[in-house]
Design an enzyme around this catalytic site. Structure first.
Site, mmCIF file in Angstrom:
data_model
loop_
_atom_site.group_PDB
_atom_site.id
_atom_site.type_symbol
_atom_site.label_atom_id
_atom_site.label_comp_id
_atom_site.label_asym_id
_atom_site.label_seq_id
_atom_site.Cartn_x
_atom_site.Cartn_y
_atom_site.Cartn_z
ATOM 1 N N GLU A 104 1.912 -6.247 6.862
ATOM 2 C CA GLU A 104 3.232 -5.415 6.916
ATOM 3 C C GLU A 104 4.329 -6.583 6.399
ATOM 4 O O GLU A 104 4.176 -7.868 6.540
ATOM 5 C CB GLU A 104 3.529 -5.160 8.382
ATOM 6 N N ARG B 11 0.985 7.030 0.162
ATOM 7 C CA ARG B 11 0.170 5.888 1.006
ATOM 8 C C ARG B 11 -1.263 5.709 0.152
ATOM 9 O O ARG B 11 -1.900 6.761 -0.006
ATOM 10 C CB ARG B 11 0.081 6.318 2.289
ATOM 11 N N ASP C 228 0.731 -1.287 -0.073
ATOM 12 C CA ASP C 228 -0.020 0.013 0.097
ATOM 13 C C ASP C 228 0.910 1.356 -0.140
ATOM 14 O O ASP C 228 0.279 2.440 0.250
ATOM 15 C CB ASP C 228 -1.074 0.003 1.119
ATOM 16 N N ASP D 193 -5.458 -0.862 3.921
ATOM 17 C CA ASP D 193 -4.168 -1.482 4.524
ATOM 18 C C ASP D 193 -3.866 -2.752 4.182
ATOM 19 O O ASP D 193 -4.766 -3.608 4.414
ATOM 20 C CB ASP D 193 -4.611 -1.016 6.069
ATOM 21 N N THR D 194 -2.609 -3.117 3.762
ATOM 22 C CA THR D 194 -2.262 -4.357 3.487
ATOM 23 C C THR D 194 -1.358 -4.888 4.704
ATOM 24 O O THR D 194 -0.686 -4.143 5.394
ATOM 25 C CB THR D 194 -1.467 -4.245 2.218
ATOM 26 N N ARG E 128 3.252 11.972 4.069
ATOM 27 C CA ARG E 128 2.926 11.088 2.714
ATOM 28 C C ARG E 128 1.856 11.345 2.142
ATOM 29 O O ARG E 128 0.858 11.841 2.755
ATOM 30 C CB ARG E 128 3.015 9.323 2.998
#
Length: 227
Positions: free
Chosen positions: A75, A67, A53, A72-73, A117
């Protein structure tokens, strides 16, 4: 004279009621709609995929970290966390579709997060890439900084479909939560492929109650993976 004025008034009233002389060119309306949408997109080049992501991009002659908005992917490079299940799959998916590509960015709400970001949707070949991550079961819908958002409903529907199909991150019970992903290394052994499971010590086939079993490895959904 009075009769003539009456006729003129009636004709004028009839024109107003029927839209006489006020027809709208629908092709012009459609063209303006497309133009307005394109005006909201900013062209950028993907320099590097950081993870599923997060991207390094060049935009307006400057290098920026971006971002992906509302996703949300798992980690893969967090300093305090191990590589999480389906994090590498999400990274590969993003690399395959976006590496070294020219993309369109759509901003929606705050343009930067607290880490400075850029925040936005990525469009590639007319597709909302953020939505594709949700559809593939490689990300959860997350981080609403300033709702409502333009594409939030369709993205929530994409996540719902992936969850109902039990694909990707949704193939692991209790893995996805409101605050992220939770997988105990002892209780959640995740194999990215059947070949990986075989290399781990010939643990195939994997039955539904076995550690390491998940639906992505069970093509026919019969409860036995890597047959």
């Amino acid at each position: 004279m009075i009769f003539r004025k009456t006729i003129i008034c009636l004709i004028t009233l009839l024109c107003l009621l029927t839209g006489c002389g006020m027809s709208v060119d629908q092709s012009t309306v459609q063209t303006n709609h497309v133009t307005n949408k394109e005006e909201n997109l900013v062209t950028a080049s993907v320099l590097r995929v950081v993870d599923g992501d997060t991207l390094k991009i060049e935009i307006n002659g400057e290098e920026e970290t971006m971002r992906l908005l509302l996703v949300d992917t798992p980690e893969t490079k967090h300093p305090d966390l191990p590589v999480q299940p389906f994090g590498e799959e999400a990274s590969r998916f993003t690399e395959n579709l976006l590496s070294n590509q020219q993309i369109q960015i759509e901003f929606d709400g705050p343009q930067r997060d607290k880490y400075n970001r850029l925040l936005g949707y990525v469009w590639i070949d007319g597709e909302n890439f953020n939505k594709l991550l949700l559809k593939e079961g490689l990300a959860r819908y997350a981080y609403e900084y300033d709702p409502p958002y333009t594409h939030q409903e369709e993205m929530k529907m994409a996540e719902k479909q992936a969850r109902q199909e039990g694909i990707g991150i949704w193939s692991i019970d209790d893995y996805v939560s409101e605050d992220g992903f939770h997988a105990d290394s002892e209780d959640n052994v995740i194999y990215g492929s059947c070949a990986e499971a075989k290399e781990a010590g010939g643990v195939t086939p994997l039955y539904k109650e076995d550690l390491g079993y998940h639906l992505d490895l069970d093509g026919d959904r019969d409860g036995i993976a890597c047959e």
